[in-house]
Motif scaffolding. Structure first.
Motif, PDB file in Angstrom:
ATOM      1  N   ARG A 109       9.025  30.844 -18.771  1.00  0.00           N
ATOM      2  CA  ARG A 109       8.046  30.875 -19.858  1.00  0.00           C
ATOM      3  C   ARG A 109       6.953  29.970 -19.351  1.00  0.00           C
ATOM      4  NH1 ARG A 109       8.486  31.487 -26.097  1.00  0.00           N
ATOM      5  NH2 ARG A 109       6.722  30.167 -26.790  1.00  0.00           N
ATOM      6  N   TYR A 110       7.324  28.901 -18.652  1.00  0.00           N
ATOM      7  CA  TYR A 110       6.324  27.725 -18.272  1.00  0.00           C
ATOM      8  C   TYR A 110       6.438  27.807 -16.669  1.00  0.00           C
ATOM      9  CZ  TYR A 110       6.655  26.903 -23.083  1.00  0.00           C
ATOM     10  OH  TYR A 110       6.646  26.870 -24.601  1.00  0.00           O
ATOM     11  N   PRO A 111       5.762  28.661 -16.174  1.00  0.00           N
ATOM     12  CA  PRO A 111       5.796  28.534 -14.564  1.00  0.00           C
ATOM     13  C   PRO A 111       5.413  27.169 -13.875  1.00  0.00           C
ATOM     14  CG  PRO A 111       4.897  30.463 -15.399  1.00  0.00           C
ATOM     15  CD  PRO A 111       5.017  29.854 -16.376  1.00  0.00           C
ATOM     16  N   GLN A 112       4.501  26.700 -14.400  1.00  0.00           N
ATOM     17  CA  GLN A 112       3.982  25.431 -14.017  1.00  0.00           C
ATOM     18  C   GLN A 112       4.596  24.147 -14.486  1.00  0.00           C
ATOM     19  OE1 GLN A 112       1.611  25.439 -11.967  1.00  0.00           O
ATOM     20  NE2 GLN A 112       1.604  27.853 -12.263  1.00  0.00           N
ATOM     21  N   LEU A 113       5.796  24.346 -15.039  1.00  0.00           N
ATOM     22  CA  LEU A 113       6.713  23.150 -15.539  1.00  0.00           C
ATOM     23  C   LEU A 113       6.900  22.281 -14.336  1.00  0.00           C
ATOM     24  CD1 LEU A 113       9.938  23.132 -15.071  1.00  0.00           C
ATOM     25  CD2 LEU A 113       9.854  24.440 -16.935  1.00  0.00           C
ATOM     26  N   LEU A 114       6.829  20.716 -14.681  1.00  0.00           N
ATOM     27  CA  LEU A 114       7.429  19.798 -13.861  1.00  0.00           C
ATOM     28  C   LEU A 114       8.748  19.465 -13.974  1.00  0.00           C
ATOM     29  CD1 LEU A 114       6.721  17.709 -11.687  1.00  0.00           C
ATOM     30  CD2 LEU A 114       5.859  16.203 -13.607  1.00  0.00           C
ATOM     31  N   PRO A 115       9.822  19.800 -13.233  1.00  0.00           N
ATOM     32  CA  PRO A 115      11.145  19.558 -13.392  1.00  0.00           C
ATOM     33  C   PRO A 115      11.707  18.090 -12.929  1.00  0.00           C
ATOM     34  CG  PRO A 115      10.726  21.399 -11.727  1.00  0.00           C
ATOM     35  CD  PRO A 115       9.804  20.563 -11.906  1.00  0.00           C
ATOM     36  N   ILE A 116      12.315  17.506 -13.618  1.00  0.00           N
ATOM     37  CA  ILE A 116      12.886  16.170 -13.171  1.00  0.00           C
ATOM     38  C   ILE A 116      14.434  15.895 -13.722  1.00  0.00           C
ATOM     39  CG2 ILE A 116      12.340  13.449 -13.581  1.00  0.00           C
ATOM     40  CD1 ILE A 116       9.548  14.072 -14.220  1.00  0.00           C
ATOM     41  N   LEU A 117      14.925  15.782 -12.417  1.00  0.00           N
ATOM     42  CA  LEU A 117      16.400  15.476 -12.862  1.00  0.00           C
ATOM     43  C   LEU A 117      16.918  14.158 -12.755  1.00  0.00           C
ATOM     44  CD1 LEU A 117      19.135  16.956 -13.278  1.00  0.00           C
ATOM     45  CD2 LEU A 117      19.212  16.880 -10.655  1.00  0.00           C
ATOM     46  N   LEU A 118      17.439  13.373 -13.848  1.00  0.00           N
ATOM     47  CA  LEU A 118      17.757  12.282 -13.881  1.00  0.00           C
ATOM     48  C   LEU A 118      19.222  12.046 -13.608  1.00  0.00           C
ATOM     49  CD1 LEU A 118      16.518   9.471 -14.833  1.00  0.00           C
ATOM     50  CD2 LEU A 118      17.479   9.984 -17.161  1.00  0.00           C
ATOM     51  N   SER A 119      19.597  11.089 -12.469  1.00  0.00           N
ATOM     52  CA  SER A 119      20.889  11.194 -12.268  1.00  0.00           C
ATOM     53  C   SER A 119      21.466   9.834 -12.308  1.00  0.00           C
ATOM     54  CB  SER A 119      21.224  11.864 -10.876  1.00  0.00           C
ATOM     55  OG  SER A 119      20.421  10.896  -9.966  1.00  0.00           O
ATOM     56  N   VAL A 120      22.863   9.733 -12.259  1.00  0.00           N
ATOM     57  CA  VAL A 120      23.282   8.294 -12.332  1.00  0.00           C
ATOM     58  C   VAL A 120      24.738   8.456 -11.810  1.00  0.00           C
ATOM     59  CG1 VAL A 120      24.540   8.631 -14.562  1.00  0.00           C
ATOM     60  CG2 VAL A 120      23.556   6.346 -14.363  1.00  0.00           C
ATOM     61  N   ILE A 162      12.640  20.380  -7.541  1.00  0.00           N
ATOM     62  CA  ILE A 162      12.878  19.287  -8.379  1.00  0.00           C
ATOM     63  C   ILE A 162      12.760  17.850  -8.202  1.00  0.00           C
ATOM     64  CG2 ILE A 162      14.902  18.641 -10.052  1.00  0.00           C
ATOM     65  CD1 ILE A 162      15.988  21.742  -9.923  1.00  0.00           C
ATOM     66  N   PHE A 163      12.394  17.078  -9.143  1.00  0.00           N
ATOM     67  CA  PHE A 163      12.285  15.684  -8.672  1.00  0.00           C
ATOM     68  C   PHE A 163      13.473  14.987  -9.162  1.00  0.00           C
ATOM     69  CE2 PHE A 163       7.964  17.376  -8.592  1.00  0.00           C
ATOM     70  CZ  PHE A 163       7.316  16.959  -7.395  1.00  0.00           C
ATOM     71  N   LEU A 164      13.937  14.218  -8.131  1.00  0.00           N
ATOM     72  CA  LEU A 164      15.239  13.521  -8.480  1.00  0.00           C
ATOM     73  C   LEU A 164      14.863  12.049  -8.939  1.00  0.00           C
ATOM     74  CD1 LEU A 164      17.656  14.865  -5.740  1.00  0.00           C
ATOM     75  CD2 LEU A 164      17.159  15.655  -8.125  1.00  0.00           C
ATOM     76  N   LEU A 165      15.298  11.571 -10.061  1.00  0.00           N
ATOM     77  CA  LEU A 165      14.979  10.155 -10.425  1.00  0.00           C
ATOM     78  C   LEU A 165      16.436   9.642 -10.829  1.00  0.00           C
ATOM     79  CD1 LEU A 165      12.718   8.594 -11.229  1.00  0.00           C
ATOM     80  CD2 LEU A 165      12.586   9.860 -13.298  1.00  0.00           C
ATOM     81  N   ASP A 166      16.800   8.569  -9.980  1.00  0.00           N
ATOM     82  CA  ASP A 166      18.151   7.894 -10.082  1.00  0.00           C
ATOM     83  C   ASP A 166      18.173   6.817 -11.276  1.00  0.00           C
ATOM     84  OD1 ASP A 166      21.105   7.679  -8.949  1.00  0.00           O
ATOM     85  OD2 ASP A 166      20.130   5.569  -9.177  1.00  0.00           O
ATOM     86  N   ASN A 167      19.049   6.711 -12.069  1.00  0.00           N
ATOM     87  CA  ASN A 167      18.833   5.822 -13.209  1.00  0.00           C
ATOM     88  C   ASN A 167      20.177   4.983 -13.386  1.00  0.00           C
ATOM     89  OD1 ASN A 167      17.893   4.389 -15.445  1.00  0.00           O
ATOM     90  ND2 ASN A 167      19.045   5.868 -17.167  1.00  0.00           N
ATOM     91  N   SER A 168      20.681   5.034 -12.143  1.00  0.00           N
ATOM     92  CA  SER A 168      22.013   3.794 -12.010  1.00  0.00           C
ATOM     93  C   SER A 168      21.718   2.456 -12.142  1.00  0.00           C
ATOM     94  CB  SER A 168      22.725   4.197 -10.697  1.00  0.00           C
ATOM     95  OG  SER A 168      22.926   5.650 -10.516  1.00  0.00           O
ATOM     96  N   ALA A 169      20.333   2.285 -12.018  1.00  0.00           N
ATOM     97  CA  ALA A 169      20.233   0.775 -12.175  1.00  0.00           C
ATOM     98  C   ALA A 169      19.447   0.393 -13.202  1.00  0.00           C
ATOM     99  CB  ALA A 169      19.306   0.223 -10.778  1.00  0.00           C
ATOM    100  N   GLU A 170      18.326  -0.684 -13.138  1.00  0.00           N
ATOM    101  CA  GLU A 170      17.488  -1.111 -14.088  1.00  0.00           C
ATOM    102  C   GLU A 170      16.699   0.072 -14.855  1.00  0.00           C
ATOM    103  OE1 GLU A 170      17.405  -3.761 -16.019  1.00  0.00           O
ATOM    104  OE2 GLU A 170      18.980  -4.579 -14.983  1.00  0.00           O
ATOM    105  N   LEU A 171      16.622   0.003 -15.859  1.00  0.00           N
ATOM    106  CA  LEU A 171      15.799   1.431 -16.816  1.00  0.00           C
ATOM    107  C   LEU A 171      14.188   0.917 -16.619  1.00  0.00           C
ATOM    108  CD1 LEU A 171      15.933   3.696 -18.535  1.00  0.00           C
ATOM    109  CD2 LEU A 171      15.503   2.099 -20.550  1.00  0.00           C
ATOM    110  N   SER A 172      13.845  -0.233 -16.257  1.00  0.00           N
ATOM    111  CA  SER A 172      12.417  -0.330 -15.862  1.00  0.00           C
ATOM    112  C   SER A 172      12.224   0.129 -14.487  1.00  0.00           C
ATOM    113  CB  SER A 172      12.312  -2.012 -16.087  1.00  0.00           C
ATOM    114  OG  SER A 172      13.124  -2.689 -15.259  1.00  0.00           O
ATOM    115  N   THR A 173      13.096  -0.032 -13.720  1.00  0.00           N
ATOM    116  CA  THR A 173      12.896   0.664 -12.316  1.00  0.00           C
ATOM    117  C   THR A 173      12.617   2.270 -12.402  1.00  0.00           C
ATOM    118  OG1 THR A 173      14.206  -1.295 -11.493  1.00  0.00           O
ATOM    119  CG2 THR A 173      13.780   0.829 -10.002  1.00  0.00           C
ATOM    120  N   THR A 174      13.407   2.753 -13.187  1.00  0.00           N
ATOM    121  CA  THR A 174      13.321   4.195 -13.370  1.00  0.00           C
ATOM    122  C   THR A 174      12.062   4.567 -13.912  1.00  0.00           C
ATOM    123  OG1 THR A 174      15.893   3.965 -14.019  1.00  0.00           O
ATOM    124  CG2 THR A 174      14.766   6.242 -14.192  1.00  0.00           C
TER     125      THR A 174
END
Ligand SMILES: Nc1ncnc2c1ncn2[C@@H]1O[C@H](COP(=O)(O)OP(=O)(O)OP(=O)(O)O)[C@@H](O)[C@H]1O
Ligand SMILES: O=P(O)(O)OC[C@H]1O[C@H](OP(=O)(O)O)[C@H](O)[C@@H]1O
Length: 194
Positions: A109-120, A162-174
């Motif tokens: 539906r949104y071919p231009q969407l920006l996919p971000i995967l938060l992981s921990v 897909i952009f990977l974003l790690d949130n195992s540490a401080e939220l401010s860093t993420t």
């Protein structure tokens, strides 16, 4: 010019709501609206500010075309109001708290969407879910078990865009990394006329 859909996903407990809350002011500066989800979750549940509906009311709204995106997971129905299409058409960006399982349909539906995967880290994830205390022990185990559906799968693969974003540490860093990513993708503050 139409805005961009930012599709944030990740395991339950990875910190999507926390990150969205922390980013709210900065997102507003970027003309990025956070979509409020409709969920068949009881109103007493701790968590994000959502519109809670009964399964019947949810189904009715879905039939009427009230959702741009909707999916079922964790025994609940989730919907993103169709109003986001108006915002996108107005040139606003829209951030949604999405589902990994629904990503391919969302892309249709949104071919231009920006996919971000938060992981921990898995141990940190378990600990955070228990500390949050929104679900029962059994529900938490079911949520952790659901992650095996995605482990090593396409959704983890950065080559799929897909952009990977790690949130195992401080939220401010993420948060800083999220804002840098949005900037790199051209989601930047628009110059205001005087
Ligand atoms: N970087 C972090 N450091 C420490 N605690 C965090 C961090 N990010 C989130 N948390 C905590 O982890 C718990 C889960 O976070 P949150 O509810 O934001 O996850 P979620 O991905 O939105 O989950 P769900 O999809 O189930 O709603 C919360 O109690 C939150 O306060
Ligand atoms: O497992 P997948 O398909 O990624 O997503 C399932 C859904 O569960 C989580 O919501 P919540 O924990 O009920 O708020 C996510 O935000 C998502 O909407």
């Amino acid at each position: 010019m139409s805005g961009r859909l930012v599709y944030l996903m990740g395991p339950s407990g990875s910190g999507k709501d926390s990150l969205i809350d922390a980013a709210r002011d900065a997102l507003a500066q970027l003309d990025c609206v956070v979509a409020r989800r409709v969920i068949t979750r009881s109103a007493e549940s701790v968590g994000e500010a959502v519109q809670g509906l009964t399964p019947l009311a949810f189904a009715e709204l879905a039939r009427e075309g009230g959702f741009a995106l909707s999916w079922r997971a964790n025994g609940l129905d989730y919907g993103i109001p169709v109003q986001i299409d108006q915002w996108l058409a107005q040139g606003l960006h829209v951030l949604v708290n999405g589902s990994r399982a629904h990503l391919s349909l969302a892309k249709e539906r949104y071919p231009q969407l920006l996919p971000i995967l938060l992981s921990v880290d898995p141990d940190v994830l378990r600990e955070r879910l228990h500390r949050r205390g929104r679900e029962s022990r059994e529900e938490i185990e079911a949520r952790l078990a659901r992650n095996t559906l995605f482990a090593g799968g396409a959704v983890e693969d950065e080559s799929g865009g897909i952009f990977l974003l790690d949130n195992s540490a401080e939220l401010s860093t993420t948060l800083a990394r999220l804002l840098a990513l949005l900037g790199n993708e051209g989601i930047v503050e628009k110059p205001r006329s005087a």
